[in-house]
Design a protein around this motif. Structure first.
Motif, short mmCIF file in Angstrom:
data_model
loop_
_atom_site.label_atom_id
_atom_site.label_comp_id
_atom_site.label_asym_id
_atom_site.label_seq_id
_atom_site.Cartn_x
_atom_site.Cartn_y
_atom_site.Cartn_z
N PHE A 144 -52.22 28.47 -46.05
CA PHE A 144 -52.47 29.62 -46.93
C PHE A 144 -53.91 30.10 -46.91
O PHE A 144 -54.15 31.32 -46.93
CB PHE A 144 -52.02 29.27 -48.36
CG PHE A 144 -50.59 28.80 -48.43
CD1 PHE A 144 -49.56 29.61 -47.97
CD2 PHE A 144 -50.27 27.55 -48.91
CE1 PHE A 144 -48.24 29.19 -48.01
CE2 PHE A 144 -48.95 27.11 -48.96
CZ PHE A 144 -47.94 27.93 -48.50
N PRO A 145 -54.93 29.20 -46.89
CA PRO A 145 -56.31 29.70 -46.80
C PRO A 145 -56.54 30.53 -45.54
O PRO A 145 -57.21 31.57 -45.58
CB PRO A 145 -57.15 28.41 -46.80
CG PRO A 145 -56.30 27.42 -47.53
CD PRO A 145 -54.90 27.74 -47.11
N ARG A 146 -55.97 30.07 -44.41
CA ARG A 146 -56.13 30.82 -43.16
C ARG A 146 -55.45 32.18 -43.27
O ARG A 146 -56.01 33.19 -42.81
CB ARG A 146 -55.53 30.03 -42.00
CG ARG A 146 -55.52 30.82 -40.69
CD ARG A 146 -54.84 30.08 -39.56
NE ARG A 146 -54.69 30.93 -38.38
CZ ARG A 146 -54.16 30.53 -37.24
NH1 ARG A 146 -53.71 29.28 -37.11
NH2 ARG A 146 -54.05 31.36 -36.22
N ILE A 147 -54.27 32.21 -43.85
CA ILE A 147 -53.54 33.48 -43.98
C ILE A 147 -54.32 34.44 -44.87
O ILE A 147 -54.45 35.63 -44.57
CB ILE A 147 -52.12 33.23 -44.54
CG1 ILE A 147 -51.29 32.45 -43.52
CG2 ILE A 147 -51.44 34.56 -44.88
CD1 ILE A 147 -49.93 32.03 -44.01
N LYS A 148 -54.86 33.91 -45.99
CA LYS A 148 -55.65 34.76 -46.89
C LYS A 148 -56.89 35.31 -46.17
O LYS A 148 -57.23 36.50 -46.31
CB LYS A 148 -56.08 33.98 -48.13
CG LYS A 148 -56.92 34.82 -49.11
CD LYS A 148 -57.41 34.00 -50.27
CE LYS A 148 -58.32 34.84 -51.16
NZ LYS A 148 -59.51 35.38 -50.46
N ASP A 149 -57.57 34.45 -45.41
CA ASP A 149 -58.74 34.90 -44.67
C ASP A 149 -58.38 35.99 -43.67
O ASP A 149 -59.13 36.95 -43.47
CB ASP A 149 -59.39 33.72 -43.92
CG ASP A 149 -60.07 32.74 -44.86
OD1 ASP A 149 -60.33 33.12 -46.02
OD2 ASP A 149 -60.33 31.59 -44.44
N THR A 150 -57.19 35.85 -43.06
CA THR A 150 -56.71 36.87 -42.11
C THR A 150 -56.53 38.21 -42.81
O THR A 150 -56.96 39.26 -42.31
CB THR A 150 -55.37 36.42 -41.49
OG1 THR A 150 -55.56 35.20 -40.79
CG2 THR A 150 -54.85 37.49 -40.52
N ILE A 151 -55.91 38.17 -44.00
CA ILE A 151 -55.68 39.40 -44.75
C ILE A 151 -57.01 39.99 -45.23
O ILE A 151 -57.20 41.21 -45.23
CB ILE A 151 -54.74 39.15 -45.95
CG1 ILE A 151 -53.38 38.63 -45.44
CG2 ILE A 151 -54.54 40.44 -46.75
CD1 ILE A 151 -52.43 38.21 -46.55
N ASP A 152 -57.95 39.11 -45.61
CA ASP A 152 -59.27 39.59 -46.04
C ASP A 152 -59.94 40.38 -44.92
O ASP A 152 -60.58 41.41 -45.16
CB ASP A 152 -60.16 38.40 -46.43
CG ASP A 152 -59.77 37.79 -47.76
OD1 ASP A 152 -59.09 38.46 -48.55
OD2 ASP A 152 -60.15 36.62 -48.00
#
Length: 254
Positions: A173-181
């Protein structure tokens, strides 16, 4: 605009016209298997769904890598993609369904699928008049937030899988959030809304021909195939933009 996305998907499908007809024939076959055989043979339905989802992720992978036409079909690869994709879909959609069920209970609305609310506007308008406007508006806004939140994470998770990522990375989830950011939440919302709008247009066209017998069935399969390509090609384009932005950011930091 949705029409640009539709045109791009049509070009993607028809770049190799002979192969496009072959894929269309497979969609017709899958439709027959699901509707005629699937009810008697659950394993047949499961295999078909795995292959279709797997091909969707193959389209996403192809677009991420700069592809401009429908990718070739390799059964083993599609089943592998399909199994992993089903795990991801099941996880995120279970969270979505649970959250939507909770707000339906709180606001005394029937459990719903947001796509159904959009596609069945007559029933949606009836719900509006059966409840006070404030409750209805809150219900829709919360529903949109839940749907978009889970879909945002799920689509990036599927793109990570398509781009060669391991299954466990689809739950990072942190990686996915960073991707969306990096993509930008507003930009992502705008792009995904275009995908939804394009699919709604195709479903509307499909509905216009439901009473036209065999011709209507053919139109239905074509619109289903285009909606399928719109979704998975859209995921690929969004993730391709992320990779471009991430690469640009790395170069600026060097």
């Amino acid at each position: 605009m949705p029409n640009a996305m539709l045109k791009g998907s049509v070009r993607y499908c028809t770049e190799n016209k002979i192969f496009c007809l072959y894929v269309l024939a497979q969609f017709i076959l899958f439709e027959v298997l699901l509707n005629k055989v699937g009810g008697l043979m659950k394993s047949t339905s499961l295999i078909v769904l795995l292959v279709v989802l797997g091909y969707g992720l193959k389209v996403t992978q192809d677009v991420i890598n700069g592809g401009t036409c429908l990718p070739k079909i390799k059964l083993k690869e599609l089943v592998n993609f399909g199994i992993k994709g089903t795990v991801v879909y099941t996880f995120y959609l279970t969270i979505q369904a649970s959250a939507l069920g909770l707000i339906s209970l709180v606001f005394n609305f029937p459990e719903f699928d947001l796509e159904e609310l959009i596609l069945n506007l007559h029933e949606t308008i009836a719900l509006f008049f059966e409840h006070d406007p404030i409750s209805f508006i809150l219900f829709i806004l919360l529903g949109l937030m839940i749907v978009y939140g889970t879909i945002f994470f799920m689509e990036i998770a599927l793109a990570i899988l398509a781009d060669g990522g391991k299954l466990k990375e689809a739950f990072d989830f942190p990686r996915i959030k960073d991707t969306i950011d990096i993509i930008g939440w507003k930009e992502y919302a705008a792009d995904y809304t275009k995908i939804v709008a394009a699919v709604v247009i195709l479903v509307f066209i499909n509905g216009l021909f439901t009473t036209y017998g065999v011709f209507g069935i053919l139109i239905g399969v074509i619109t289903d195939m285009l909606a399928f390509i719109v979704e998975y090609r859209g995921i690929g384009n969004i993730y391709k933009e992320y990779k471009h932005l991430a690469s640009k950011k790395e170069k600026e930091l060097e």
